[in-house]
Scaffold this active site. Structure first.
Site: not given
Ligand code: XMP
Length: 486
Positions: A303, A310, A344, A393-394
């Protein structure tokens, strides 16, 4: 070029599944098994994301109970993360192998603090700190409601050893059930001939084990849990503490997993921890996945940029449409290691499509972040009366800032805060209990398998992977409107 042209530029909303002749009598009979790593099979191939608005011990425990798995995030101190993992490992299995004990001279205040920190309802009391000799049992009911007597020693409130029902190590499940019922008690300490604590059996753990045979457990009947580590700084110390806490798999989670940083990290982790399950990610390409498998990854997390919180694709133009990424990775590495489709997923049908197109489990962030089990409080919108929770997002500025709060002023903190954000914060609708949401997902997956003409997800997956064009219908803009606009 890598990957099948059929999937090029495609993601979840680009396909419908061509309905097959149904063969399922009862939907309940439909099997949904998948896997997180080769050593960790899942009855429900759904995993909660290692994000600070999604997974700590409460979520991980609830996910394992449902047959999925939780990955505890790493935006906290090493000690705090290890404690979260311990909480999950300790909370199930019908025998608690190393129950928490406090000395008889400890104060009630200390007892309250220990029960709160470890999330347990009762404590064994030992003769002196570290002696392991059982002196009594302090249950929730023994604690006075008011704090007025908090400075008094625990021994004044506990049930003393000579009035306790205990059993020997190795007591069978049936024998434990008989004793608990016969004496109308809820906790059965296991002690050896010398009076030393060897374990604890609780009524609630036995009930859970009986009621939920599909939950995700290790060989000793304890819940399974994974935890995230980074690839720089103190990641080896973190991994060591998580392993000591009993973690079932480490997830080496960095935004760009196809990188030198990842190579160094995995080599160091493999050298130090041998065959511990190591999930690596994220990647979005065939080359990235082969790279991780060659390094010895136990599963590949896929992903780049599909996540709801994100902004990577918006800010850098880097990314691969998620269904293309999942299928391309499967074409490259097949089932040599399980593939985790991460990010996603907005609808339950997306989980089905990911699993049909090569994933062995699906990681969810925003979809789970509105439940009671995710960290964070429920916000009431005064204008609309709607209940919401925060999902972020982290690498959102808020998450980065809070994670680094304790390290403010250090070089690492300054660098992280200077890096422009690739994540954002959003509010999601409050969802209530995770169990209800998971029941919905399970139900929809079973229906999808039934439309797929099989009685297990695995057989639909095998059929689709052998000939995707026969089962997946690419959508025009008009058919997408007809399907999804409501
Ligand atoms: P969903 O769509 O299920 O996605 O909420 C969860 C995943 O999003 C990723 N993730 C991030 N990707 N910047 C990113 O590019 C961020 O700040 C971030 N935070 C989370 C991560 O892979 C998570 O499992």
């Amino acid at each position: 070029m890598s990957g099948s042209p059929f999937f090029l530029g495609r993601t979840y909303d680009d396909f419908l599944f061509r309905p097959q002749r149904g063969r399922v009598g009862s939907r309940r009979a439909v099997r949904l098994t998948g896997a997180f790593t080769r050593g960790i099979p899942l009855e429900l191939p759904v995993v909660s994301a290692n994000m600070d608005s999604v997974t700590e011990s409460r979520m991980a425990r609830a996910m394992a109970l449902e047959g999925g798995l939780g990955v505890v995030h790493r935006a906290m101190s090493i000690e705090a993360q290890a404690r979260e993992v311990e909480r999950v490992k300790r909370s199930h299995g019908w025998v608690v192998e190393e129950p928490i004990a406090i000395p008889r001279g400890a104060t009630l205040r200390e007892a309250r603090e220990v029960t709160r920190r470890h999330g347990v309802t009762g404590l064994l009391v030992e003769e002196s700190r570290g002696s392991g000799r059982l002196a009594g049992l302090l249950s929730q009911r023994d604690l006075p409601w008011s704090a007025a007597r908090d400075a008094e020693p625990v021994e004044r409130f506990m049930t003393p050893f000579d009035r306790l029902v205990t059993a020997a190590p190795g007591t069978t499940l049936e024998e434990a059930e008989r004793l608990l019922y016969e004496h109308r008690i809820e906790k059965l300490p296991l002690v050896d001939d010398a009076g030393v604590i060897r374990g604890l059996i609780t009524k609630s753990d036995i009930s859970l084990a009986r009621e939920r045979p599909d939950s995700t457990k290790d060989g000793k009947g304890r819940f399974r849990v994974a935890a995230a580590v980074g690839a720089r700084g103190d990641f080896l110390e973190r991994a060591e503490a998580l392993r000591a806490a009993g973690v079932d798999a480490l997830v080496v989670d960095i935004a760009h997993g196809h990188s030198d940083v990842m190579e160094h990290a995995v080599k160091a982790l493999r050298k130090r921890f041998g065959d511990l399950e190591l999930v690596c990610g994220n990647v979005g390409t065939a080359e990235g996945a082969r790279f991780l498998v060659d390094l010895g990854a136990s599963a590949v997390k896929v992903g780049i940029g599909p996540g709801r919180g994100c902004r990577t694709r918006l800010e850098t133009a880097a990314g691969v449409p998620q269904l293309q990424a999942v299928h391309e990775v499967w074409e490259a590495v097949g089932d040599s290691v399980p593939i985790i489709a991460d990010g996603g997923v907005r609808f339950d049908k997306d989980i089905f499509l990911a699993l049909c197109c090569g994933a062995s489990s699906v990681m969810l962030g925003s979809l789970l972040s509105g439940t009671d089990e995710s960290p964070g409080t429920v916000i009431l919108d005064p204008a609309t009366g709607e209940k919401r929770k925060i999902y972020r997002g982290m690498t959102s500025p808020q998450a980065v800032f809070e994670a680094l709060y304790d390290d403010a002023g250090t070089e690492e903190a300054d660098t992280a805060l200077e890096t422009p954000a690739e994540g954002q914060e959003v509010q999601v609708a409050y969802q209530g209990a995770l169990r209800d949401l998971i029941q919905r997902i399970r139900g929809h997956l079973r229906s999808a398998v039934s439309y797929g003409g099989e009685s297990s997800l695995r057989s639909v997956r095998a059929k689709v992977l052998a000939e995707p064009e026969a089962f997946l219908i690419p959508l025009s803009a008009a058919s997408r409107r007809e399907s999804f606009e409501r």
